[in-house]
Scaffold this active site. Structure first.
Site, PDB file in Angstrom:
ATOM      1  CG  ASN A  10      39.591  40.662  37.282  1.00 39.81           C
ATOM      2  OD1 ASN A  10      38.416  40.628  37.632  1.00 39.81           O
ATOM      3  ND2 ASN A  10      40.583  40.905  38.130  1.00 39.81           N
ATOM      4  CD1 TRP A  11      35.264  42.092  32.456  1.00 38.60           C
ATOM      5  CD2 TRP A  11      33.070  42.099  32.855  1.00 38.60           C
ATOM      6  NE1 TRP A  11      34.637  41.622  31.333  1.00 38.60           N
ATOM      7  CE2 TRP A  11      33.283  41.604  31.549  1.00 38.60           C
ATOM      8  CE3 TRP A  11      31.761  42.179  33.328  1.00 38.60           C
ATOM      9  CZ2 TRP A  11      32.236  41.200  30.711  1.00 38.60           C
ATOM     10  CZ3 TRP A  11      30.710  41.777  32.505  1.00 38.60           C
ATOM     11  CH2 TRP A  11      30.957  41.300  31.197  1.00 38.60           C
ATOM     12  CE  LYS A  12      41.536  44.410  38.394  1.00 36.39           C
ATOM     13  NZ  LYS A  12      42.729  45.196  38.787  1.00 36.39           N
ATOM     14  CG  HIS A 102      43.430  39.929  41.675  1.00 37.55           C
ATOM     15  ND1 HIS A 102      43.701  41.201  42.129  1.00 37.55           N
ATOM     16  CD2 HIS A 102      43.515  39.992  40.318  1.00 37.55           C
ATOM     17  CE1 HIS A 102      43.931  41.994  41.100  1.00 37.55           C
ATOM     18  NE2 HIS A 102      43.828  41.285  39.985  1.00 37.55           N
ATOM     19  CD  GLU A 104      42.387  44.709  42.359  1.00 37.76           C
ATOM     20  OE1 GLU A 104      42.866  45.498  41.519  1.00 37.76           O
ATOM     21  OE2 GLU A 104      41.328  44.079  42.195  1.00 37.76           O
ATOM     22  CD  GLU A 172      46.880  40.032  37.632  1.00 40.60           C
ATOM     23  OE1 GLU A 172      46.336  40.548  36.661  1.00 40.60           O
ATOM     24  OE2 GLU A 172      46.365  39.988  38.756  1.00 40.60           O
ATOM     25  N   GLY A 178      47.467  48.441  37.128  1.00 41.95           N
ATOM     26  CA  GLY A 178      46.762  49.715  37.150  1.00 41.95           C
ATOM     27  C   GLY A 178      47.654  50.919  37.358  1.00 41.95           C
ATOM     28  CB  SER A 218      49.766  48.105  32.773  1.00 35.17           C
ATOM     29  OG  SER A 218      49.527  48.719  34.028  1.00 35.17           O
ATOM     30  N   GLY A 239      42.951  43.612  33.032  1.00 38.03           N
ATOM     31  CA  GLY A 239      42.064  44.364  33.908  1.00 38.03           C
ATOM     32  C   GLY A 239      41.329  45.450  33.166  1.00 38.03           C
ATOM     33  N   GLY A 240      41.767  46.700  33.333  1.00 35.33           N
ATOM     34  CA  GLY A 240      41.041  47.840  32.776  1.00 35.33           C
ATOM     35  C   GLY A 240      40.782  47.765  31.293  1.00 35.33           C
TER      36      GLY A 240
END
Length: 260
Positions: A10-12, A102, A104, A172, A178, A218, A239-240
């Site tokens: 997931n590049w966000k 999600h 967010e 999640e 994060g 993470s 994610g990151g």
């Protein structure tokens, strides 16, 4: 029933369409150079909306075996909904997956369980596989226990879903997204087991056996294998770490570099 692991990036809100091309090419070359077995793990990338057409064209032209996904969709199929993106549009771009619910989106855009359920139906109407995200905050975990929030969110999201629907569930824990904090494999397994029980009770044993349940929060190359050893964890929503080609490739290749 054997479930093919799914590693999803997931590049966000990262990487424009030019950066997306360079990243996908590098990821593909890195996996090829490492001798990655394409059939052992399904790889999916979830770029921003503005990148989707470019990435789709690249995947098709270079025959890159990654699935394409979107990060959200509208509850509506068309109409006067400025800024919204229809599932019909995503389907025409050969998207296979779409992330729904999600944390967010739930937090920053105030998406309720009812809206998440509507989006699941919108995805299914257009032949998209919804990746249904569930998870608790630290406060909710302390108040309600480790599984109650995720179970309730999934139950709501599955309202009206047919037993033969193709879906993915992603657990999640919000407190691990994060933050550098990571749920232990045992904690992830506990919640994923409860989620699979919801699938069984709602959609039936066959659906529960075939539906992939992912862990996200993470995730890194150094911890992915420990999660994948758990029987009810079928992959990861990353994610990151999915924005760094070498790191994401190492996550995808967890079977080789650790020997799961």
């Amino acid at each position: 029933m054997s479930r093919t692991p799914l590693i999803a990036g997931n590049w966000k809100m990262n990487l424009d369409h030019l950066q997306a091309v360079a990243f996908v090419q590098k990821l593909h070359w890195t996996l090829k150079d490492a001798g990655h077995d394409e059939g052992s793990v399904e790889v999916a990338v979830f770029p921003p909306f503005t990148d989707l057409r470019t990435v789709q064209t690249l995947l098709d032209a270079d025959k890159i075996p990654f699935a394409l996904g979107a990060q959200d969709l509208s509850t509506h199929d068309s109409g006067a909904y400025t800024g919204e993106v229809s599932g019909a549009f995503l389907s025409k771009l050969a998207c296979r997956y779409v992330i729904i619910g999600h944390s967010e989106r739930r937090e920053y855009h105030h998406e309720s369980d009812a809206i998440v359920a509507e989006k699941v139906q919108a995805a299914l109407r257009h032949g998209l596989v919804p990746v249904i995200c569930v998870g608790e905050t630290l406060e909710q975990r302390e108040q309600s226990g480790p599984t109650a929030v995720s179970v309730a969110q999934l139950q709501a999201a599955l309202a009206g879903v047919a037993a033969d629907a193709d879906i993915v569930v992603a657990y999640e824990p919000v407190w691990a997204i994060g933050t550098g904090q990571v749920a232990s494999p045992e904690q992830a397994q506990e919640v994923c087991t409860a989620l699979r029980q919801v699938l069984s009770e709602t959609l039936g044993a066959d659906a529960a056996a075939r539906t992939r349940v992912l862990y996200g929060g993470s995730v890194k190359s150094g911890n992915i294998a420990s999660f994948m050893r758990e029987p009810d964890v079928d992959g990861a929503l990353v994610g990151g770490a999915s924005l760094v080609a070498d790191e994401f490739a190492a996550i995808i290749r967890y079977q080789k570099h650790v020997g799961v």
